[in-house]
Write a protein that holds these residues in place. Structure first.
Motif, PDB file in Angstrom:
ATOM      1  N   VAL A 209       0.830  -1.207   0.000  1.00 37.07           N
ATOM      2  CA  VAL A 209       0.000   0.000   0.000  1.00 37.07           C
ATOM      3  C   VAL A 209       0.862   1.254   0.000  1.00 37.07           C
ATOM      4  O   VAL A 209       1.803   1.374   0.782  1.00 37.07           O
ATOM      5  CB  VAL A 209      -0.926   0.037   1.234  1.00 37.07           C
ATOM      6  N   ILE A 210       0.525   2.188  -0.882  1.00 33.97           N
ATOM      7  CA  ILE A 210       1.166   3.495  -0.907  1.00 33.97           C
ATOM      8  C   ILE A 210       0.065   4.548  -0.961  1.00 33.97           C
ATOM      9  O   ILE A 210      -1.027   4.286  -1.478  1.00 33.97           O
ATOM     10  CB  ILE A 210       2.135   3.644  -2.105  1.00 33.97           C
ATOM     11  N   CYS A 211       0.331   5.735  -0.417  1.00 36.66           N
ATOM     12  CA  CYS A 211      -0.662   6.811  -0.354  1.00 36.66           C
ATOM     13  C   CYS A 211      -0.196   8.001  -1.198  1.00 36.66           C
ATOM     14  O   CYS A 211       0.407   8.950  -0.666  1.00 36.66           O
ATOM     15  CB  CYS A 211      -0.874   7.234   1.093  1.00 36.66           C
ATOM     16  N   PRO A 212      -0.464   7.999  -2.504  1.00 33.88           N
ATOM     17  CA  PRO A 212       0.064   9.038  -3.398  1.00 33.88           C
ATOM     18  C   PRO A 212      -0.496  10.434  -3.163  1.00 33.88           C
ATOM     19  O   PRO A 212       0.067  11.411  -3.664  1.00 33.88           O
ATOM     20  CB  PRO A 212      -0.332   8.527  -4.792  1.00 33.88           C
ATOM     21  N   GLY A 213      -1.594  10.551  -2.428  1.00 36.86           N
ATOM     22  CA  GLY A 213      -2.182  11.859  -2.190  1.00 36.86           C
ATOM     23  C   GLY A 213      -1.537  12.620  -1.045  1.00 36.86           C
ATOM     24  O   GLY A 213      -1.875  13.782  -0.799  1.00 36.86           O
ATOM     25  N   PHE A 214      -0.617  11.979  -0.345  1.00 36.29           N
ATOM     26  CA  PHE A 214       0.089  12.597   0.771  1.00 36.29           C
ATOM     27  C   PHE A 214       1.555  12.779   0.389  1.00 36.29           C
ATOM     28  O   PHE A 214       2.234  11.794   0.089  1.00 36.29           O
ATOM     29  CB  PHE A 214       0.014  11.724   2.022  1.00 36.29           C
ATOM     30  N   HIS A 215       2.049  14.015   0.414  1.00 39.68           N
ATOM     31  CA  HIS A 215       3.460  14.238   0.090  1.00 39.68           C
ATOM     32  C   HIS A 215       4.355  13.762   1.239  1.00 39.68           C
ATOM     33  O   HIS A 215       5.437  13.228   1.016  1.00 39.68           O
ATOM     34  CB  HIS A 215       3.712  15.723  -0.189  1.00 39.68           C
ATOM     35  N   THR A 216       3.872  13.972   2.472  1.00 37.22           N
ATOM     36  CA  THR A 216       4.643  13.566   3.643  1.00 37.22           C
ATOM     37  C   THR A 216       3.828  12.603   4.501  1.00 37.22           C
ATOM     38  O   THR A 216       2.603  12.685   4.558  1.00 37.22           O
ATOM     39  CB  THR A 216       5.024  14.783   4.516  1.00 37.22           C
ATOM     40  N   ASP A 217       4.519  11.721   5.177  1.00 33.28           N
ATOM     41  CA  ASP A 217       3.836  10.820   6.097  1.00 33.28           C
ATOM     42  C   ASP A 217       3.232  11.586   7.255  1.00 33.28           C
ATOM     43  O   ASP A 217       3.737  12.635   7.674  1.00 33.28           O
ATOM     44  CB  ASP A 217       4.812   9.755   6.615  1.00 33.28           C
ATOM     45  N   CYS A 218       2.140  11.053   7.784  1.00 29.00           N
ATOM     46  CA  CYS A 218       1.397  11.716   8.848  1.00 29.00           C
ATOM     47  C   CYS A 218       0.549  10.671   9.558  1.00 29.00           C
ATOM     48  O   CYS A 218       0.693   9.469   9.298  1.00 29.00           O
ATOM     49  CB  CYS A 218       0.511  12.816   8.262  1.00 29.00           C
ATOM     50  N   LEU A 219      -0.337  11.109  10.415  1.00 23.61           N
ATOM     51  CA  LEU A 219      -1.187  10.179  11.144  1.00 23.61           C
ATOM     52  C   LEU A 219      -1.992   9.300  10.194  1.00 23.61           C
ATOM     53  O   LEU A 219      -2.134   8.091  10.418  1.00 23.61           O
ATOM     54  CB  LEU A 219      -2.148  10.959  12.050  1.00 23.61           C
ATOM     55  N   GLU A 220      -2.517   9.906   9.117  1.00 26.42           N
ATOM     56  CA  GLU A 220      -3.378   9.174   8.192  1.00 26.42           C
ATOM     57  C   GLU A 220      -2.641   8.121   7.373  1.00 26.42           C
ATOM     58  O   GLU A 220      -3.274   7.248   6.787  1.00 26.42           O
ATOM     59  CB  GLU A 220      -4.096  10.148   7.254  1.00 26.42           C
ATOM     60  N   THR A 221      -1.336   8.210   7.296  1.00 23.60           N
ATOM     61  CA  THR A 221      -0.585   7.196   6.552  1.00 23.60           C
ATOM     62  C   THR A 221       0.075   6.185   7.490  1.00 23.60           C
ATOM     63  O   THR A 221      -0.144   4.985   7.378  1.00 23.60           O
ATOM     64  CB  THR A 221       0.487   7.852   5.662  1.00 23.60           C
ATOM     65  N   ILE A 222       0.841   6.682   8.441  1.00 22.40           N
ATOM     66  CA  ILE A 222       1.591   5.779   9.324  1.00 22.40           C
ATOM     67  C   ILE A 222       0.670   4.970  10.229  1.00 22.40           C
ATOM     68  O   ILE A 222       0.813   3.742  10.359  1.00 22.40           O
ATOM     69  CB  ILE A 222       2.593   6.560  10.195  1.00 22.40           C
ATOM     70  N   GLU A 223      -0.295   5.659  10.842  1.00 19.42           N
ATOM     71  CA  GLU A 223      -1.166   4.976  11.804  1.00 19.42           C
ATOM     72  C   GLU A 223      -2.385   4.352  11.129  1.00 19.42           C
ATOM     73  O   GLU A 223      -2.678   3.181  11.308  1.00 19.42           O
ATOM     74  CB  GLU A 223      -1.589   5.959  12.894  1.00 19.42           C
ATOM     75  N   GLU A 224      -3.111   5.165  10.338  1.00 18.01           N
ATOM     76  CA  GLU A 224      -4.340   4.660   9.730  1.00 18.01           C
ATOM     77  C   GLU A 224      -4.091   3.539   8.733  1.00 18.01           C
ATOM     78  O   GLU A 224      -4.835   2.558   8.686  1.00 18.01           O
ATOM     79  CB  GLU A 224      -5.108   5.803   9.056  1.00 18.01           C
ATOM     80  N   ILE A 225      -3.041   3.673   7.927  1.00 13.89           N
ATOM     81  CA  ILE A 225      -2.738   2.646   6.929  1.00 13.89           C
ATOM     82  C   ILE A 225      -1.734   1.626   7.477  1.00 13.89           C
ATOM     83  O   ILE A 225      -1.992   0.424   7.478  1.00 13.89           O
ATOM     84  CB  ILE A 225      -2.197   3.281   5.638  1.00 13.89           C
ATOM     85  N   GLY A 226      -0.598   2.125   7.958  1.00 17.45           N
ATOM     86  CA  GLY A 226       0.462   1.228   8.407  1.00 17.45           C
ATOM     87  C   GLY A 226       0.092   0.362   9.592  1.00 17.45           C
ATOM     88  O   GLY A 226       0.634  -0.749   9.750  1.00 17.45           O
ATOM     89  N   LEU A 227      -0.821   0.838  10.448  1.00 20.32           N
ATOM     90  CA  LEU A 227      -1.211   0.070  11.632  1.00 20.32           C
ATOM     91  C   LEU A 227      -2.661  -0.418  11.550  1.00 20.32           C
ATOM     92  O   LEU A 227      -2.917  -1.624  11.626  1.00 20.32           O
ATOM     93  CB  LEU A 227      -1.017   0.921  12.893  1.00 20.32           C
ATOM     94  N   GLU A 228      -3.604   0.514  11.376  1.00 19.25           N
ATOM     95  CA  GLU A 228      -5.015   0.135  11.399  1.00 19.25           C
ATOM     96  C   GLU A 228      -5.415  -0.736  10.209  1.00 19.25           C
ATOM     97  O   GLU A 228      -6.081  -1.760  10.370  1.00 19.25           O
ATOM     98  CB  GLU A 228      -5.898   1.378  11.441  1.00 19.25           C
ATOM     99  N   LEU A 229      -5.045  -0.289   9.000  1.00 18.13           N
ATOM    100  CA  LEU A 229      -5.433  -1.069   7.820  1.00 18.13           C
ATOM    101  C   LEU A 229      -4.721  -2.424   7.815  1.00 18.13           C
ATOM    102  O   LEU A 229      -5.292  -3.433   7.391  1.00 18.13           O
ATOM    103  CB  LEU A 229      -5.110  -0.298   6.536  1.00 18.13           C
ATOM    104  N   LYS A 230      -3.483  -2.440   8.296  1.00 16.36           N
ATOM    105  CA  LYS A 230      -2.761  -3.705   8.407  1.00 16.36           C
ATOM    106  C   LYS A 230      -3.497  -4.663   9.343  1.00 16.36           C
ATOM    107  O   LYS A 230      -3.626  -5.869   9.051  1.00 16.36           O
ATOM    108  CB  LYS A 230      -1.341  -3.462   8.929  1.00 16.36           C
ATOM    109  N   GLU A 231      -4.011  -4.129  10.456  1.00 15.08           N
ATOM    110  CA  GLU A 231      -4.757  -4.962  11.400  1.00 15.08           C
ATOM    111  C   GLU A 231      -6.045  -5.484  10.766  1.00 15.08           C
ATOM    112  O   GLU A 231      -6.421  -6.648  10.954  1.00 15.08           O
ATOM    113  CB  GLU A 231      -5.081  -4.153  12.655  1.00 15.08           C
ATOM    114  N   THR A 232      -6.722  -4.627   9.998  1.00 18.93           N
ATOM    115  CA  THR A 232      -7.942  -5.046   9.295  1.00 18.93           C
ATOM    116  C   THR A 232      -7.632  -6.178   8.326  1.00 18.93           C
ATOM    117  O   THR A 232      -8.373  -7.164   8.233  1.00 18.93           O
ATOM    118  CB  THR A 232      -8.553  -3.858   8.535  1.00 18.93           C
TER     119      THR A 232
END
Length: 335
Positions: A274-297
């Motif tokens: 998974v990559i988030c092309p709409g975000f230039h920099t990592d943030c809560l919505e990428t590191i936590e929401e995707i890297g942690l929450e979506l991974k758990e899902t």
């Protein structure tokens, strides 16, 4: 400011972050963010009552706990990476003797975009400001909000500088190549996609109603995705586009990222990058929401291998992209 000081100020804008990962710091940050009519355009009397009496008391502690999971030694990731981009860009412009300096402002939180913009002219003496929101795709809830803040700042000034505003860079060749190289670098480590593997492009979502009212965001998202797939030379059937970060009961752009990962597991997909092309920099919505929450899902649904591919952040390619955008604008801005 001396006569030899740079003439043009480059103002990099990002969304913003709380000052610290605590409920007391999250409350004013979230209040400012969620009070922006570009973000939530519900009836203001109804919304402010709901926001202050229900949402902020509940959400602030929860958001603080989420931020604590991704907080860096220097601060919030989004601000840390934005500051690093600014520092590297400033150094490059100085090395090239470009007559400009670089500043950072946050749309919400500190340093306030409005206050930084005013200080650039009133305190530092710049008579031209190039505003670059670090949002690759234009959206009324992000880019247009930055434009609103620029107007607000100028309304508070007796004299204001000349302004140029960069609307988006969703099809910029260096942006597409940087994303593709980021993915290729990941694949070089873990291997290319197999038959039971998929690449997910997860973009921030928005209410469908906004798009019906004329917001070009989903069209720009699709354009970015198509160019990225082409640059990668990837099989389009192995690339999935989805939308994340929805809240509220209103219908948002689909497919939703969390629903999509469950469907992929059900189809027998074993690995998800998974990559988030709409975000230039990592943030809560990428590191936590995707890297942690979506991974758990994904894992709870029975998925096997999950990889989050970081944003461009302050990489060489990222800074080169911003540098190219800035130099091109300055080149076409007559003295």
């Amino acid at each position: 400011m001396t006569e030899k000081s740079p003439k043009t100020a480059v103002l990099l804008i990002n969304l913003g972050s709380p000052d610290e990962p605590t409920a007391s710091a999250l409350k004013p940050y979230l209040r400012e963010f969620l009070s922006d009519r570009r973000v939530v355009d519900l009836n203001p009397i109804f919304w402010q009552t709901l926001l202050n009496l229900v949402i902020l008391p509940r959400r602030s502690p929860k958001s603080a706990a989420r931020y604590a999971q991704v907080w860096m030694k220097e601060g919030a990731p989004l601000k840390v990476y934005t500051d690093r981009i600014a520092d590297k860009l400033r150094q490059r412009l100085q090395e090239k003797a470009v007559n400009a300096d670089v500043f950072v402002g946050m749309r919400y939180g500190n340093p306030s975009q409005v206050e930084v913009f005013k200080a650039i002219h009133n305190e530092h003496g710049f008579d031209r400001v190039l505003v670059l929101p670090l949002y690759p795709q234009y959206s009324s809830s992000t880019t247009a909000s930055v434009s609103d803040a620029v107007s607000k700042a100028m309304q508070q000034m007796k004299s204001h500088p000349k302004v140029r505003f960069i609307r988006d860079y969703h099809t910029h060749p260096l942006y597409i190549k940087a994303l593709a190289d980021q993915i290729r670098e990941h694949w070089a480590k873990v291997g290319p996609l197999g038959e039971k593997d998929r690449l997910m492009l997860s973009f921030h979502g928005m209410p469908v109603r906004y798009c019906r009212e004329g917001d070009p965001y989903p069209k720009q998202v699709r354009a970015t995705a198509d160019l990225l797939i082409k640059e990668l030379g990837a099989d389009p059937t192995k690339v999935v586009l989805s939308y994340q970060s929805r809240f509220g009961k209103e219908e948002w752009l689909k497919p939703y990222s969390d629903d999509t990962v469950r469907e992929l597991v059900g189809e027998g997909i074993e690995r998800l990058d998974v990559i988030c092309p709409g975000f230039h920099t990592d943030c809560l919505e990428t590191i936590e929401e995707i890297g942690l929450e979506l991974k758990e899902t994904w894992q709870k649904a029975g998925g096997q291998s999950f990889h989050y591919i970081p944003c461009l952040n302050d990489s060489e390619a990222s800074v080169s992209l911003v540098e190219s955008i800035v130099e091109d604008e300055l080149r076409h801005w007559p003295e």
